[in-house]
Design a protein around this motif. Structure first.
Motif, PDB file in Angstrom:
ATOM      1  N   LYS A  22       0.809  -1.237   0.000  1.00 27.42           N
ATOM      2  CA  LYS A  22       0.000   0.000   0.000  1.00 27.42           C
ATOM      3  C   LYS A  22       0.833   1.275   0.000  1.00 27.42           C
ATOM      4  CE  LYS A  22      -2.787   0.684   3.663  1.00 27.42           C
ATOM      5  NZ  LYS A  22      -4.035   0.376   4.407  1.00 27.42           N
ATOM      6  N   ALA A  23       1.883   1.316   0.810  1.00 31.66           N
ATOM      7  CA  ALA A  23       2.663   2.547   0.946  1.00 31.66           C
ATOM      8  C   ALA A  23       3.376   2.939  -0.340  1.00 31.66           C
ATOM      9  CB  ALA A  23       3.679   2.396   2.075  1.00 31.66           C
ATOM     10  N   LEU A  24       3.548   1.966  -1.245  1.00 32.67           N
ATOM     11  CA  LEU A  24       4.269   2.250  -2.491  1.00 32.67           C
ATOM     12  C   LEU A  24       3.330   2.567  -3.646  1.00 32.67           C
ATOM     13  CD1 LEU A  24       7.094  -0.444  -2.217  1.00 32.67           C
ATOM     14  CD2 LEU A  24       7.063   1.929  -1.412  1.00 32.67           C
ATOM     15  N   ARG A  25       2.038   2.408  -3.426  1.00 34.54           N
ATOM     16  CA  ARG A  25       1.087   2.793  -4.481  1.00 34.54           C
ATOM     17  C   ARG A  25       1.043   4.313  -4.564  1.00 34.54           C
ATOM     18  NH1 ARG A  25      -3.777  -1.317  -4.969  1.00 34.54           N
ATOM     19  NH2 ARG A  25      -2.971  -3.004  -3.677  1.00 34.54           N
ATOM     20  N   THR A  26       0.610   4.811  -5.714  1.00 32.37           N
ATOM     21  CA  THR A  26       0.704   6.262  -5.903  1.00 32.37           C
ATOM     22  C   THR A  26      -0.639   6.972  -5.789  1.00 32.37           C
ATOM     23  OG1 THR A  26       0.493   6.046  -8.293  1.00 32.37           O
ATOM     24  CG2 THR A  26       2.726   6.016  -7.389  1.00 32.37           C
ATOM     25  N   LEU A  27      -0.532   8.235  -5.407  1.00 29.86           N
ATOM     26  CA  LEU A  27      -1.646   9.198  -5.378  1.00 29.86           C
ATOM     27  C   LEU A  27      -1.147  10.418  -6.119  1.00 29.86           C
ATOM     28  CD1 LEU A  27      -2.865   9.513  -1.681  1.00 29.86           C
ATOM     29  CD2 LEU A  27      -4.105   8.518  -3.614  1.00 29.86           C
ATOM     30  N   GLY A  28      -1.837  10.821  -7.160  1.00 32.83           N
ATOM     31  CA  GLY A  28      -1.359  11.957  -7.939  1.00 32.83           C
ATOM     32  C   GLY A  28       0.052  11.708  -8.460  1.00 32.83           C
ATOM     33  N   GLY A  29       0.385  10.455  -8.735  1.00 27.14           N
ATOM     34  CA  GLY A  29       1.685  10.107  -9.293  1.00 27.14           C
ATOM     35  C   GLY A  29       2.809   9.987  -8.276  1.00 27.14           C
ATOM     36  N   VAL A  30       2.513  10.229  -7.004  1.00 20.61           N
ATOM     37  CA  VAL A  30       3.551  10.200  -5.961  1.00 20.61           C
ATOM     38  C   VAL A  30       3.209   9.075  -4.973  1.00 20.61           C
ATOM     39  CG1 VAL A  30       4.544  11.527  -4.043  1.00 20.61           C
ATOM     40  CG2 VAL A  30       3.979  12.674  -6.206  1.00 20.61           C
ATOM     41  N   PRO A  31       4.218   8.255  -4.582  1.00 22.76           N
ATOM     42  CA  PRO A  31       3.909   7.164  -3.651  1.00 22.76           C
ATOM     43  C   PRO A  31       3.263   7.659  -2.350  1.00 22.76           C
ATOM     44  CG  PRO A  31       6.122   6.910  -4.534  1.00 22.76           C
ATOM     45  CD  PRO A  31       5.630   8.243  -5.010  1.00 22.76           C
ATOM     46  N   ILE A  32       2.302   6.900  -1.859  1.00 20.87           N
ATOM     47  CA  ILE A  32       1.577   7.244  -0.623  1.00 20.87           C
ATOM     48  C   ILE A  32       2.563   7.545   0.504  1.00 20.87           C
ATOM     49  CG2 ILE A  32       0.198   6.133   1.208  1.00 20.87           C
ATOM     50  CD1 ILE A  32      -1.603   5.015  -0.974  1.00 20.87           C
ATOM     51  N   LEU A  33       3.619   6.732   0.586  1.00 22.87           N
ATOM     52  CA  LEU A  33       4.620   6.922   1.629  1.00 22.87           C
ATOM     53  C   LEU A  33       5.305   8.284   1.536  1.00 22.87           C
ATOM     54  CD1 LEU A  33       6.495   5.901   3.832  1.00 22.87           C
ATOM     55  CD2 LEU A  33       7.878   4.841   2.050  1.00 22.87           C
ATOM     56  N   VAL A  34       5.582   8.721   0.324  1.00 22.62           N
ATOM     57  CA  VAL A  34       6.238  10.028   0.142  1.00 22.62           C
ATOM     58  C   VAL A  34       5.300  11.151   0.601  1.00 22.62           C
ATOM     59  CG1 VAL A  34       7.219  11.639  -1.555  1.00 22.62           C
ATOM     60  CG2 VAL A  34       7.759   9.175  -1.688  1.00 22.62           C
ATOM     61  N   HIS A  35       4.019  11.020   0.300  1.00 21.45           N
ATOM     62  CA  HIS A  35       3.051  11.998   0.818  1.00 21.45           C
ATOM     63  C   HIS A  35       3.106  12.037   2.349  1.00 21.45           C
ATOM     64  CE1 HIS A  35       0.769  13.036  -2.844  1.00 21.45           C
ATOM     65  NE2 HIS A  35       0.816  11.767  -3.193  1.00 21.45           N
ATOM     66  N   ALA A  36       3.141  10.850   2.947  1.00 17.56           N
ATOM     67  CA  ALA A  36       3.117  10.777   4.420  1.00 17.56           C
ATOM     68  C   ALA A  36       4.377  11.385   5.029  1.00 17.56           C
ATOM     69  CB  ALA A  36       2.941   9.327   4.865  1.00 17.56           C
ATOM     70  N   VAL A  37       5.531  11.107   4.416  1.00 20.20           N
ATOM     71  CA  VAL A  37       6.789  11.668   4.924  1.00 20.20           C
ATOM     72  C   VAL A  37       6.765  13.192   4.801  1.00 20.20           C
ATOM     73  CG1 VAL A  37       9.289  11.807   4.542  1.00 20.20           C
ATOM     74  CG2 VAL A  37       8.133   9.590   4.482  1.00 20.20           C
ATOM     75  N   ARG A  38       6.279  13.679   3.660  1.00 22.11           N
ATOM     76  CA  ARG A  38       6.185  15.138   3.480  1.00 22.11           C
ATOM     77  C   ARG A  38       5.251  15.761   4.507  1.00 22.11           C
ATOM     78  NH1 ARG A  38       5.604  15.326  -3.090  1.00 22.11           N
ATOM     79  NH2 ARG A  38       7.838  15.196  -3.563  1.00 22.11           N
ATOM     80  N   ALA A  39       4.157  15.075   4.796  1.00 19.88           N
ATOM     81  CA  ALA A  39       3.178  15.616   5.754  1.00 19.88           C
ATOM     82  C   ALA A  39       3.827  15.790   7.132  1.00 19.88           C
ATOM     83  CB  ALA A  39       1.962  14.691   5.843  1.00 19.88           C
ATOM     84  N   MET A  40       4.717  14.863   7.493  1.00 16.96           N
ATOM     85  CA  MET A  40       5.415  14.977   8.788  1.00 16.96           C
ATOM     86  C   MET A  40       6.502  16.046   8.714  1.00 16.96           C
ATOM     87  SD  MET A  40       3.984  12.924  10.856  1.00 16.96           S
ATOM     88  CE  MET A  40       2.471  13.074   9.966  1.00 16.96           C
ATOM     89  N   ALA A  41       7.253  16.058   7.609  1.00 12.44           N
ATOM     90  CA  ALA A  41       8.382  16.991   7.474  1.00 12.44           C
ATOM     91  C   ALA A  41       7.911  18.446   7.443  1.00 12.44           C
ATOM     92  CB  ALA A  41       9.176  16.670   6.210  1.00 12.44           C
ATOM     93  N   ARG A  42       6.671  18.650   6.982  1.00 11.37           N
ATOM     94  CA  ARG A  42       6.091  19.989   6.918  1.00 11.37           C
ATOM     95  C   ARG A  42       5.930  20.613   8.313  1.00 11.37           C
ATOM     96  NH1 ARG A  42       1.620  18.391   3.549  1.00 11.37           N
ATOM     97  NH2 ARG A  42       2.958  18.226   1.733  1.00 11.37           N
ATOM     98  N   ALA A  43       5.789  19.796   9.314  1.00  9.87           N
ATOM     99  CA  ALA A  43       5.650  20.311  10.678  1.00  9.87           C
ATOM    100  C   ALA A  43       7.034  20.738  11.168  1.00  9.87           C
ATOM    101  CB  ALA A  43       5.056  19.239  11.586  1.00  9.87           C
TER     102      ALA A  43
END
Ligand code: CTP
Ligand code: MG
Length: 230
Positions: A22-43
């Protein structure tokens, strides 16, 4: 002292149906995991991120994160995960640097959590709460059922229920103790802390922090992303 986020991403995503983890599937062309890491790094508070990768996929995940150019200022570590979510989180906690005193645990499967939610969890822990979870009022009426007969055994008062999300935030010592002592199967980290008798505080969650679990959730996630990009 620093705040870290452990991101369990080692699950297969059985309920999502056949395909890549699941974490490697993409959303808007970007892996779900990368979205999640960015969401944390944004804080701003989050300075260390530990990604718990699928057991055989740590090298692939490392390469993926490097390819997506994450902020240099964040210390990002990758470790292979385990058989259960609980074990994966424990493996992530094991590589935290010594100077971390507050730990968030965030499902990779919640890629779209807003930064405000992350920050409010950190603030509540920094404010003295040993364990903090974001939660929303339950939308559905929830029933307990006898799994053998299918007969309803009870209907808890909905106004007392909260559907809880991640990131869940903890005083590091409390979370480490919970992972060292609780062996019963659980589906979140806060419930382990509850078993120690430590109070767990609920702060407002966010509807965009929903978990991508079933195929319809991918449709919703794509729509939320498209709305953000509009
Ligand atoms: N997780 C993990 N290690 C496991 C199982 C789950 O790190 N052995 C992670 C998942 O990658 C996910 C989070 O825990 O980010 C929440 O779990 P869930 O939504 O149940 O994901 P999966 O277990 O992958 O999905 P499913 O239960 O449908 O197989
Ligand atoms: Mg699971």
């Amino acid at each position: 002292l620093r705040t870290a986020a452990v991101i369990p991403a080692a699950g297969r995503g059985v309920r999502l149906g056949p395909g890549a983890p699941k974490a490697l599937r993409t959303l808007g062309g970007v892996p779900i995991l990368v979205h999640a890491v960015r969401a944390m790094a944004r804080a701003r508070a989050v300075q260390v991120i530990v990604v718990v990768a699928p057991p055989e996929g740590a090298a692939e995940v490392r390469a993926l994160l490097d390819a997506h150019g994450l902020p240099e200022s964040t210390d990002i570590r990758v470790v292979p995960g385990g058989e259960s979510r609980q074990e994966s989180v424990r493996l992530g906690l094991a590589v935290l640097p010594d100077d971390v005193d507050v730990v968030l645990v965030h499902d990779a499967a919640r890629p779209l959590v807003p930064v405000e939610t992350v920050e409010s969890v950190v603030e509540a822990v920094r404010g003295g709460a040993p364990a903090v979870v974001p939660g929303l009022p339950a939308a559905d009426t929830v029933k307990s059922v006898d799994p053998g007969t299918g007969i309803v055994t009870g209907t808890p008062d909905r106004s007392l229920l909260r559907a809880v999300q991640t990131p869940q935030g903890f005083d590091r010592t409390t979370l480490a103790k919970a992972h060292a002592t609780v062996t019963r199967d659980v589906t979140d980290d806060a419930s382990m802390v509850e078993q120690l008798g430590v109070p767990v505080l609920v702060v407002p969650g966010h509807e965009e922090a929903f978990k991508v679990t079933r195929p319809l959730d991918l449709v919703l996630a794509e729509a939320v992303l498209a709305r953000r990009r509009a």
